[in-house]
Write an enzyme that holds these catalytic residues in place. Structure first.
Site, short mmCIF file in Angstrom:
data_model
loop_
_atom_site.label_atom_id
_atom_site.label_comp_id
_atom_site.label_asym_id
_atom_site.label_seq_id
_atom_site.Cartn_x
_atom_site.Cartn_y
_atom_site.Cartn_z
N GLU A 35 -14.23 -0.58 9.50
CA GLU A 35 -13.20 -1.33 8.81
C GLU A 35 -13.28 -2.78 9.28
O GLU A 35 -13.28 -3.03 10.50
CB GLU A 35 -11.85 -0.70 9.16
CG GLU A 35 -10.78 -0.93 8.17
CD GLU A 35 -10.82 0.01 6.96
OE1 GLU A 35 -11.72 0.85 6.85
OE2 GLU A 35 -9.91 -0.13 6.12
N ASP A 95 0.85 -1.20 0.00
CA ASP A 95 0.00 0.00 0.00
C ASP A 95 0.88 1.24 0.00
O ASP A 95 0.57 2.25 -0.61
CB ASP A 95 -0.87 0.04 1.26
CG ASP A 95 -1.93 -1.04 1.23
OD1 ASP A 95 -1.95 -1.80 0.24
OD2 ASP A 95 -2.70 -1.13 2.19
N LYS A 103 -5.19 4.02 11.66
CA LYS A 103 -5.69 3.73 10.32
C LYS A 103 -5.58 2.22 10.12
O LYS A 103 -4.50 1.68 9.91
CB LYS A 103 -4.87 4.49 9.28
CG LYS A 103 -5.42 4.32 7.88
CD LYS A 103 -4.73 5.26 6.92
CE LYS A 103 -5.20 5.08 5.51
NZ LYS A 103 -5.16 3.71 5.01
N GLU A 138 3.80 1.68 -1.25
CA GLU A 138 4.35 1.98 -2.56
C GLU A 138 3.27 2.52 -3.51
O GLU A 138 3.51 3.43 -4.29
CB GLU A 138 4.97 0.73 -3.15
CG GLU A 138 6.03 1.07 -4.15
CD GLU A 138 6.90 -0.12 -4.43
OE1 GLU A 138 8.11 0.05 -4.47
OE2 GLU A 138 6.35 -1.22 -4.60
N ASP A 195 0.66 4.24 -2.61
CA ASP A 195 0.39 5.63 -2.22
C ASP A 195 1.45 6.57 -2.78
O ASP A 195 1.17 7.69 -3.17
CB ASP A 195 0.34 5.76 -0.70
CG ASP A 195 -0.89 5.06 -0.13
OD1 ASP A 195 -1.85 4.84 -0.90
OD2 ASP A 195 -0.88 4.74 1.07
S1 IVH Z 1 -11.76 8.09 7.88
C1 IVH Z 1 -14.15 10.95 5.69
N1 IVH Z 1 -10.74 6.60 9.76
O1 IVH Z 1 -8.41 4.25 5.20
C2 IVH Z 1 -13.62 9.74 6.32
N2 IVH Z 1 -10.54 5.87 7.52
O2 IVH Z 1 -6.83 5.44 3.00
C3 IVH Z 1 -12.53 9.10 5.58
N3 IVH Z 1 -9.41 3.70 7.28
O3 IVH Z 1 -10.92 4.32 2.80
C4 IVH Z 1 -12.05 7.86 6.21
N4 IVH Z 1 -9.06 3.34 9.41
O4 IVH Z 1 -11.09 2.50 4.58
C5 IVH Z 1 -10.94 6.74 8.44
N5 IVH Z 1 -9.91 5.35 11.55
C6 IVH Z 1 -10.12 5.49 10.23
C7 IVH Z 1 -9.69 4.54 9.29
C8 IVH Z 1 -9.91 4.76 7.93
C9 IVH Z 1 -8.91 2.88 8.19
C10 IVH Z 1 -9.37 3.45 5.83
C11 IVH Z 1 -10.66 3.74 5.12
C12 IVH Z 1 -10.28 4.66 3.99
C13 IVH Z 1 -8.82 4.45 3.88
C14 IVH Z 1 -8.17 5.68 3.27
#
Ligand code: IVH
Length: 714
Positions: free
Chosen positions: A197, A34, A117, A36, A38
């Site tokens: 998630e 991921d 995340k 790479e 990004d």
């Molecule tokens: S917030 C407007 N919070 O990361 C809200 N995303 O790279 C946008 N993800 O598609 C997302 N943990 O699937 C948010 N605590 C978290 C997250 C999260 C994982 C994922 C999500 C998103 C991706 C973006």
């Protein structure tokens, strides 16, 4: 860069990203990390920022995620399911704030929430009047795929909220969640759509792979792709077998309760939110509290009054990352105030109000010195990478898995290459692939061995399987693995019989199969290096004690293909001893829930092989012949269903399907998997589908579970 070159690079990047997108989202087989991906996306974005006139609507920057496939029904999300922009260092984070402050200067005064995340799959969950009614993948952010049935199998997903009903909870702990204030049932929103998630914990992933290995099945590459594959299964009973879990962090849609269900109480109750007046929570910190109160599993979220605090919180997590039981690839910094978040708007698919602050990759590159090959107990040859030792996250890595030979060919991994290696938590490190650019040009493609590295006999590839096998039944490496498995903790649990001793026994020719363990002589053991009298006696005692192990363990120990601990326990609950199991047909085995045609065939095939019959007769003579007394008593006492053949279908209320089958069998009845003219009764529960229609078509009698109980008791 020259304009031409820049343009060329843009085209390359687009194509490359499109391919990777497809590999990742559609095939669930990413070729690069991921991190790479990004980086490539960022590079493309930077070029497009310089030359906005080159942006086309189909550029990967204009869309993240994959379009929904035809495999599932489509679900229109009630609001866009957005993605996130990335920051790779603190400087990027401060630059982000500066950028968004130009759009709305209140950003400079903002407070934040920092959340891990999670490296899983984004899912969108719909609740109507507190009941889970639909769940979807993210898809392209507008339309996702309906995976409701698959999501239902996730135990962490509340099927009804609030989970704790109308009790006063205070700050009690449920699971690892602290439950906050009470929400009365009648204040549950009419519509609630949340986003979270779905993922697999590292410990569960390892356990899953241990079971796969024990069953002689292919192991999974990493938790994320296993989770993705599980969620996009067409058969949700397969999803149910994967240890998926969930954390929920966002409210996508919220509609107030329609009408109070508790007469006269409506106006006197507190509002259904994290402490302020009516409507959904107005900040991210409140959202998390609110979701937690409803009973959703939520991520740990840290409130930060300033961006400096948020950056410090990120650093704190970098340090504890290795101790976590799940993979995270960064922290999400979110503007806490929802109004400001919304006012800041969106660029492409990324909200301005949040950013993913990525962690340094747990990925390194090193030289692949050689490819070694292990021989498993079923004869499967498994390649592994011998690496120039390299440190990843504080641990020196010398070896990494290469999964199977196809993996090596697909990625074109060659000895001498610089390869990318990933390590996450305690999971065995694995080779992601070669660094194309680092190859000198004279490294030849990898050629797998034509003979077994241990016994030197020719290896074979079985049609339709990924694995290569050493098919020499007398291969000592295999025998060592077979015995190692036989004596292992989940099997016969012979304490003190470690791998070194097993190797000694095989090498000295003292054991030629597992049954020989039970006829080992003290004098023979004493002739082995390192064996004094005490050690020999202890070992003989442990071997003798293992004769008392129940049938389920012996079945696990025998290592039939597909028969791990779970299937072994199922078999032992149906058949009292090995004689009974040996007499069973493929069809009958298949009627047991959880046993498919492949496992059924493997079991029958195992009993038919003369080598195994030899082992069984030696075990019987040695007194290793456990009998499940529970079953035989039950079968003797009640044979009321004897002579009848049943099919069980649909959801029963007092039994699981498996319990219903066991109930019929212990009362002497026969259970099969499909309805035919030979079927006497179909026991149908709710949502019975094609089997019920087939029964009606053939005129087979359909009964409910109560009638079944009455018949059995009569
Ligand atoms: S917030 C407007 N919070 O990361 C809200 N995303 O790279 C946008 N993800 O598609 C997302 N943990 O699937 C948010 N605590 C978290 C997250 C999260 C994982 C994922 C999500 C998103 C991706 C973006």
């Amino acid at each position: 860069m020259e304009s031409n070159e820049l343009r060329q690079r843009l085209i390359e990047l687009r194509q490359e990203l499109r391919n990777h997108n497809y590999q990742y989202h559609v095939l669930d087989q990413p070729l690069i990390s991921d991190f790479e991906y990004d980086r490539l996306l960022l590079e493309l974005r930077q070029i497009e920022e310089q030359r906005p006139e080159w942006i086309t609507p189909d550029s990967p920057t204009q869309r993240t995620g994959a379009p929904p496939t035809d495999k599932f029904a489509r679900v229109q999300h009630p609001a866009a399911i957005l993605s996130l922009g990335n920051a790779f260092g603190a400087a990027d984070v401060y630059a982000w704030l500066e950028r968004i402050a130009k759009v709305d200067e209140r950003a400079l005064e903002a407070d934040f929430v920092v959340e891990p995340k999670l490296d899983g799959l984004s899912v969108v969950l719909h609740y109507r009047d507190g009941v889970f009614v639909q769940g979807a993948t993210r898809g392209d952010g507008e339309i996702g795929e309906d995976i409701t049935d698959n999501l239902r199998t996730i135990k962490a997903l509340p099927l009804r909220i609030p989970v704790a009903g109308n009790q006063v909870l205070g700050d009690q702990v449920a699971g690892d969640q602290v439950l906050g204030t009470l929400i009365p049932n009648h204040l549950i929103p009419n519509t609630l759509v949340v986003r979270g998630e779905a993922f697999i914990r590292l410990s569960d992933f390892e356990e899953l792979n241990r079971k796969q290995e024990a069953a002689g099945e292919k192991t999974y590459v990493n938790p994320r792709n296993t989770a993705a594959g599980a969620l996009r299964q067409l058969d949700s009973s397969l999803t149910a077998k994967r240890p998926l879990t969930l954390l929920v962090y966002q409210i996508v849609d919220w509609n107030p309760p329609q009408s109070p269900r508790v007469r006269g109480e409506a106006t006197t109750h507190p509002p259904a939110r994290g402490g302020t007046e009516g409507g959904p929570p107005s900040s991210q910190a409140e959202t998390i509290k609110y979701l937690r109160t409803l009973g959703f599993p939520t991520p740990e979220s840290t409130y930060c009054a300033t961006l400096n605090e948020a950056v410090a919180a990120h650093q704190g997590w970098v340090e504890k990352r290795d101790d976590l039981d799940y993979e995270i690839d960064g922290m999400v910094i979110k503007i806490n105030d929802h109004q400001l978040f919304a006012d800041l708007g969106v660029v492409g698919k990324d909200p301005r109000g949040a950013i993913a602050f990525k962690f340094p990759a747990q990925e390194v590159t090193t030289k692949l010195l050689d490819i070694g090959v292990n021989v498993g107990r079923t004869g499967v040859l498994t390649p592994y990478a011998m690496l120039d030792p390299v440190e990843v996250g504080g641990v020196v890595v010398r070896q990494a898995t290469l999964h199977n030979f196809d993996y090596i060919f697909e990625k074109d991994i060659r000895v001498g290459d610089r390869v990318r290696v990933k390590r996450a938590g305690d999971v065995i490190p694995y080779v992601i692939g070669p660094l194309d650019t680092a190859r000198t040009g004279d490294t030849p493609p990898y050629i797998p061995p034509e003979t077994c590295p241990d016994c030197d006999q020719p290896v074979e590839r079985i049609e339709g399987e990924v694995a290569w096998y050493c098919v020499n039944a007398a291969c000592p490496a295999q025998l060592v693995r077979v015995i190692e498995h036989f004596v292992s903790r989940g099997a016969m649990d012979i304490v003190g019989l470690g791998i070194r001793i097993v190797e000694q026994l095989v090498e000295a020719g003292l054991v030629g199969d597992v049954a020989d363990l039970f006829t080992l002589e003290r004098s023979a053991l004493l002739s082995l290096e390192g064996f004094a009298e005490k050690k020999a006696d202890n070992l003989l005692e442990a071997i003798a004690a293992s004769k008392e192990q129940p049938l389920s363990r012996l079945l696990t120990a025998l290592g039939m293909r597909g028969v791990g601990e779970v299937v072994a326990a199922d078999l032992a609950s149906y058949y009292p001893n090995l004689d009974a199991l040996a007499a069973v047909s493929v069809e009958e085995l298949e009627s047991i829930e959880g046993i498919g045609p492949n496992i059924a065939e493997a079991i029958v095939d195992w009993f038919q092989r003369p080598v195994n019959q030899g082992v069984l007769s030696k075990l019987r003579v040695a007194g290793v012949w456990p009998v499940e007394t529970g079953i035989s008593q039950r079968t003797e006492s009640t044979q009321t269903l004897s002579g009848f053949t049943f099919v069980v279908t649909g959801t029963l209320s007092g039994f699981t399907r498996q319990e219903a089958k066991a109930f019929i069998q212990t009362h002497g009845g026969k259970v099969t998997g499909s309805v035919s003219k030979k079927t006497d009764y179909v026991v149908a529960g709710e949502k019975a589908g094609s089997k019920l229609s087939k029964a009606q078509e053939l005129g087979v009698r359909v009964i409910g579970e109560n009638e079944l109980r009455e018949m059995a008791d009569s």
